[in-house]
Design an enzyme around this catalytic site. Structure first.
Site, PDB file in Angstrom:
ATOM      1  CD  GLU A  10      -2.780   1.441   0.292  1.00  0.00           C
ATOM      2  OE1 GLU A  10      -3.358   2.541   0.219  1.00  0.00           O
ATOM      3  OE2 GLU A  10      -3.007   0.505  -0.491  1.00  0.00           O
ATOM      4  CD  GLN A  69      -4.628  -6.951  -1.948  1.00  0.00           C
ATOM      5  OE1 GLN A  69      -4.496  -7.451  -0.846  1.00  0.00           O
ATOM      6  NE2 GLN A  69      -3.689  -6.158  -2.461  1.00  0.00           N
ATOM      7  CB  CYS A  99      -4.181  -4.909   5.273  1.00  0.00           C
ATOM      8  SG  CYS A  99      -3.714  -3.197   5.652  1.00  0.00           S
ATOM      9  CE  LYS A 140       0.753 -11.149   1.043  1.00  0.00           C
ATOM     10  NZ  LYS A 140       1.371  -9.833   1.189  1.00  0.00           N
ATOM     11  CG  ASN A 200       4.565 -12.485   1.091  1.00  0.00           C
ATOM     12  OD1 ASN A 200       3.848 -11.863   1.864  1.00  0.00           O
ATOM     13  ND2 ASN A 200       5.494 -11.890   0.393  1.00  0.00           N
ATOM     14  N   GLY A 201       7.365 -13.564   2.405  1.00  0.00           N
ATOM     15  CA  GLY A 201       7.981 -13.031   3.608  1.00  0.00           C
ATOM     16  C   GLY A 201       9.477 -13.248   3.684  1.00  0.00           C
TER      17      GLY A 201
END
Length: 324
Positions: A10, A69, A99, A140, A200-201
């Protein structure tokens, strides 16, 4: 071949950034910044402003698919906007359950929904039924809101509701972005559900990429901060996977990319906000790149655009001299 997705971030990975990063190569698909859905329908022009790639067959100018998204908690409103996005050319719909923003969570969006697997199931199922089967509906999630106790239940809810893919950011909301990423939890999820899972990460380089795949057991990954720190990371990974010698993407190439980004931002934002975007990107680079650190120090107190332009062009000249 393993796929690399560009993560949504974002206020950072907008259409301008997506275009620049996909121009280098290695990125197989992008997910947009979240579009927040409340109780009021958004007009078509708002979606097109947020996702201008809808005007180019749902892809960047380089032909890389861009998945739209959405974030929210109202299944029917999310379904309505998913239908609208598909009508406008979206190649896929992604739903955000990751988020960590306090503002977003306060309004029942993002990671806070991980406390409600039933709501997540309803959202996915309603959206899946609303759009054609040919359009992927993906999600996600993080490992949880405050803890990981519902991680598997949430993953099952997403899969059973009809999602075609699940990206897992291997931290809870409370853990934020603090290392380490718990890749072993992604393996637990991938082994528990029947749909493809994407890891992811904390993928910052080739070694992280290899370790993440080994620990998570996932063929595909999503990378965000690592690609912003090293714009050629996806390209370099793909070249190593293909046992090819990658074209060197050096500091001069990076400065040229920053200047192009800067020029594009000037077309999008009022002058007082332009320098902040450039500094934001350099700030993400500087821990991984000593040249970025030096440039950041030079421009961090500059706000006047003529001075910023001069500093960037000077950095480019220096980088080209060093290359020669």
């Amino acid at each position: 071949m393993s796929k690399i997705m560009l993560a949504p971030m974002e206020g950072v990975v907008d259409a301008n950034m997506r275009q620049l990063l996909t121009s280098i190569g290695g990125i197989d698909s992008c997910v947009t910044e979240f579009i927040r859905i409340t109780g009021q329908p958004l007009p078509e022009r708002d979606l097109l402003k947020k996702v201008p790639e809808l005007l180019t067959n749902g892809s960047t100018k380089n032909g890389v698919p861009v998945i739209v998204q959405f974030l929210g908690s109202d299944p029917q409103m999310l379904a309505y906007h998913s239908q609208l996005a598909v009508k406008l050319g979206a190649q896929g719909i992604d739903l955000n359950f990751g988020c960590p923003s306090k503002t977003v969570n306060k309004h029942k969006g993002g990671a806070v929904l991980l406390d409600e697997p039933g709501t997540i199931y309803d959202i996915i199922k309603t959206v899946r039924q609303a759009v054609p089967q040919s359009i992927p509906v993906t999600a996600k999630m993080r490992l949880g809101n405050k803890d990981k106790s519902l991680a598997l239940e949430n993953a099952h809810a997403i899969a059973q509701a009809g999602a075609s893919q699940l990206v897992v950011h291997a931290r809870t909301k409370i853990e934020g972005y603090r290392p380490p990423a718990h890749w072993q939890w992604i393996r637990k999820i991938a082994e528990a559900v029947s749909i493809p899972v994407v890891a992811n990460g904390d993928i910052w380089d080739w070694q992280d990429y290899q370790k993440c795949k080994q620990v998570s057991g996932c063929a595909d990954v999503m990378i965000g901060r690592g690609i912003l720190a090293n714009p050629a990371l996806a390209y370099e990974i793909k070249q190593k996977l293909n046992s090819e010698v990658a074209k060197v993407f050096d500091w001069a190439d990076t400065v040229a990319l920053i200047i192009e980004y800067y020029e594009n931002v000037q077309l999008q934002l009022p002058p007082p906000f332009v320098s902040g975007r450039v500094k934001q990107w350099l700030n993400m680079m500087r821990k991984q790149n000593s040249n970025a650190q030096l440039l950041f120090e030079k421009i961090k107190i500059i706000s006047e655009l003529d001075s910023l332009t001069a500093a960037l062009l000077d950095a480019q000249k220096s980088a080209l001299r060093a290359r020669d």
